[in-house]
Write an enzyme that holds these catalytic residues in place. Structure first.
Site, PDB file in Angstrom:
ATOM      1  CB  CYS A  42      37.706  36.558  45.628  1.00 17.73           C
ATOM      2  SG  CYS A  42      37.771  36.407  43.820  1.00 17.73           S
ATOM      3  NE  ARG A  46      44.164  31.226  42.767  1.00 19.83           N
ATOM      4  CZ  ARG A  46      44.816  32.181  42.088  1.00 19.83           C
ATOM      5  NH1 ARG A  46      46.093  32.014  41.800  1.00 19.83           N
ATOM      6  NH2 ARG A  46      44.193  33.279  41.721  1.00 19.83           N
ATOM      7  CG  HIS A  98      42.546  36.524  46.190  1.00 16.99           C
ATOM      8  ND1 HIS A  98      43.257  36.005  45.137  1.00 16.99           N
ATOM      9  CD2 HIS A  98      41.286  36.725  45.737  1.00 16.99           C
ATOM     10  CE1 HIS A  98      42.441  35.870  44.082  1.00 16.99           C
ATOM     11  NE2 HIS A  98      41.253  36.303  44.428  1.00 16.99           N
ATOM     12  CB  CYS A 101      42.082  39.320  42.864  1.00 21.38           C
ATOM     13  SG  CYS A 101      40.307  39.158  42.568  1.00 21.38           S
TER      14      CYS A 101
END
Ligand code: CO
Length: 217
Positions: A42, A46, A98, A101
């Site tokens: 993504c 982070r 993750h 998201c």
């Protein structure tokens, strides 16, 4: 302009420290790249690929987009996969989603954001496909599970691309994996959906979408 100056100064210090530790690092890298891994993740700030798996520049080829989606007609993503597999001869393709998201969360809500709604439509399709499994849990657990199922679906999509199919047909050693990263603790969980050949696709998928499937926590 101060924030940009800071970035450039950081860069200078970083390059100096890397060279101080290994004077041949940049000269060697400038000759060629030979990464073993393709990372499809993504765009979320982070989830920086190299940093979270602790590898240096040159070790992972990276494609990132919102919600780590692999669409069969996305020539950007397909070109990355083709280059990684056919030219760089990576041994592993990792789809890493993750928890938390934003793209996946948006797709599970009904409000509209604009152009991105068309992109997130792919995630909405996945939500609809797995509606029966997703219905039984709390909102937070539902989004978490959708993040995992999105990875499982994208692993399937990677495996079905003409590039991967041809590589396997030619006997190339290549595994596709599905991982999920937790921004809350910095840890990656394996979704146990690794596939090393075309005959493993259906079974890996069947197991990974079962209601009690998921990572080993
Ligand atoms: Co995301």
């Amino acid at each position: 302009m101060r924030p940009l100056t800071e970035l450039l100064e950081n860069n200078r210090r970083w390059a100096e420290s890397v060279s101080a530790e290994n004077p041949e690092f940049f000269p060697n890298l400038s000759q060629q790249q030979s990464p073993n891994f393709l990372w499809i993740g993504c765009s979320d700030s982070r989830v920086p690929a190299n940093q979270i798996v602790g590898v240096a520049p040159g070790e992972v080829f990276v494609h990132r987009n919102i919600a780590n989606v692999v669409v069969h007609t996305d020539f950007n993503c397909l070109s990355v996969i083709e280059y990684a597999v056919a030219v760089l001869q990576v041994k592993h393709v990792i789809v890493c989603g993750h928890y938390g998201c934003g793209g996946v969360r948006s797709a599970s809500q009904s409000h509209h954001l604009g152009l991105i709604d068309n992109w997130l439509r792919h995630i909405r399709d996945i939500r609809q496909k797995h509606e029966a499994t997703l219905r039984v849990t709390s909102e937070a657990a539902r989004v978490d599970r959708l993040c995992e199922l999105n990875v499982v679906e994208q692993v399937q999509n990677v495996c079905h691309t003409s590039v991967i199919q041809e590589a396997w047909e030619q006997g190339q050693e290549l595994a596709v994996h599905g991982w999920i990263y937790d921004v809350g603790d910095g840890l990656i969980r394996d979704l146990n959906v690794s596939i090393e050949g075309p005959d493993e696709i259906a079974e890996a998928y069947r197991i990974a979408i079962e209601p009690d499937a998921g990572p080993d926590h």
